[in-house]
Write an enzyme that holds these catalytic residues in place. Structure first.
Site, mmCIF file in Angstrom:
data_model
loop_
_atom_site.group_PDB
_atom_site.id
_atom_site.type_symbol
_atom_site.label_atom_id
_atom_site.label_comp_id
_atom_site.label_asym_id
_atom_site.label_seq_id
_atom_site.Cartn_x
_atom_site.Cartn_y
_atom_site.Cartn_z
ATOM 1 N N ASP A 1 72.082 32.935 114.545
ATOM 2 C CA ASP A 1 73.326 33.343 113.903
ATOM 3 C C ASP A 1 73.878 34.517 114.712
ATOM 4 O O ASP A 1 73.170 35.512 114.929
ATOM 5 C CB ASP A 1 73.037 33.770 112.454
ATOM 6 N N VAL A 2 75.129 34.420 115.167
ATOM 7 C CA VAL A 2 75.683 35.455 116.056
ATOM 8 C C VAL A 2 75.809 36.810 115.383
ATOM 9 O O VAL A 2 75.977 37.825 116.061
ATOM 10 C CB VAL A 2 77.052 35.030 116.638
ATOM 11 N N ASN B 1 82.409 31.214 120.923
ATOM 12 C CA ASN B 1 83.170 30.195 120.211
ATOM 13 C C ASN B 1 82.872 30.161 118.709
ATOM 14 O O ASN B 1 83.697 29.680 117.932
ATOM 15 C CB ASN B 1 82.867 28.822 120.828
ATOM 16 N N TYR C 1 91.568 35.878 107.727
ATOM 17 C CA TYR C 1 91.306 35.177 108.983
ATOM 18 C C TYR C 1 92.194 35.732 110.094
ATOM 19 O O TYR C 1 91.723 35.994 111.206
ATOM 20 C CB TYR C 1 91.566 33.681 108.801
ATOM 21 N N LYS D 1 91.117 37.485 113.665
ATOM 22 C CA LYS D 1 91.516 36.983 114.977
ATOM 23 C C LYS D 1 92.427 37.965 115.720
ATOM 24 O O LYS D 1 92.398 38.028 116.951
ATOM 25 C CB LYS D 1 92.176 35.610 114.835
#
Length: 243
Positions: free
Chosen positions: A56-57, A83, A148, A152
């Site tokens: 898990d990043v 990604n 979100y 981003k």
């Protein structure tokens, strides 16, 4: 001549899976990270030079350890594709704050974790590329995308900041910002109203959004440029997408 190591997060589906297929065809050694390793192993790949890990990043130490293991086998990372991402649509008035945290942790901190794991070596070698997968939602706003969008916009901001910091060391940091695409991102949305609004918007594009294959081709195009050329950002979307 042996090719250098490529690390791809979120490799089990969507953009990550297509990126993995492209580099695999050209026999690059790869570390493919994703929580659903069974999906990675089901991809049509030659796994002779591929390591797969369920990291898990958001787990900084596990992320770094996995990259270190791959580098012991294949040499230093030459390309990191950050990604892995989560898109949980919802109106801020009713959305659970736990969903905000999930997106911030994965979409922002996960990217920073990956960059920190590889940048020191890249700077020392004066060679290396990091491509961060952002979104058009990192450039403009969309209804029911508030948290979100915030995550981003964060990816856009951190990418450009770090690009400036390492540019003198010949290290490339690039952004790819896709529009709506045929991925599994929507499968975790819990707000049915936001989901139906999104599907209605998708119908205005003929019911089909961007094919992830073309996003993968953009990643490969950026990487294949000479090290002294950095394509800083590419925005890509279906022609019929208005926003």
């Amino acid at each position: 001549m042996n090719k250098p190591l490529i690390v791809i997060t979120g490799a089990s589906s969507g953009f990550g899976a297509e990126i993995a297929k492209l580099f695999n065809k050209e026999n690059y050694p790869m570390l493919l990270l994703g929580r659903r390793t069974e999906k990675i192993y089901s991809l049509p790949l030659d796994f002779d030079q591929v390591l797969v890990d369920s990291v898990d990043v958001t787990d900084e130490q596990a992320f770094k350890a996995s990259i270190a293991t791959a580098e012991e086998k294949f040499g230093k990372t030459d390309l990191l594709v950050n990604n892995a991402g989560v898109m949980l649509l919802g109106n801020v008035q009713s959305q659970s704050p736990s969903e905000w945290k999930t997106m911030m942790d994965t979409n922002v901190l996960g990217v920073l974790n990956g960059m920190q794991a590889v940048l020191t070596d890249m700077v020392e070698r004066k060679h290396g590329t990091i491509i961060n997968m952002s979104s058009l939602a990192g450039r403009k706003t969309f209804v029911n995308h508030a948290a979100y969008v915030a995550s981003k916009f964060g990816v856009h901001g951190l990418s450009e900041t770090i690009r400036e910091e390492v540019s003198k060391d010949n290290v490339r940091v690039s952004l790819v910002a896709p529009g709506a695409a045929e991925t599994e991102l929507l499968t975790h949305v819990t707000d049915t109203g936001a989901l139906s609004d999104y599907q209605a918007w998708k119908e205005t594009m003929g019911g089909i959004t961007l094919d992830p294959v073309h996003v993968a081709e953009v990643v490969k195009f950026i990487y294949d440029m000479p090290q002294e050329v950095n394509i800083r950002e590419i925005d890509i979307a279906a022609t019929r997408q208005d926003g």
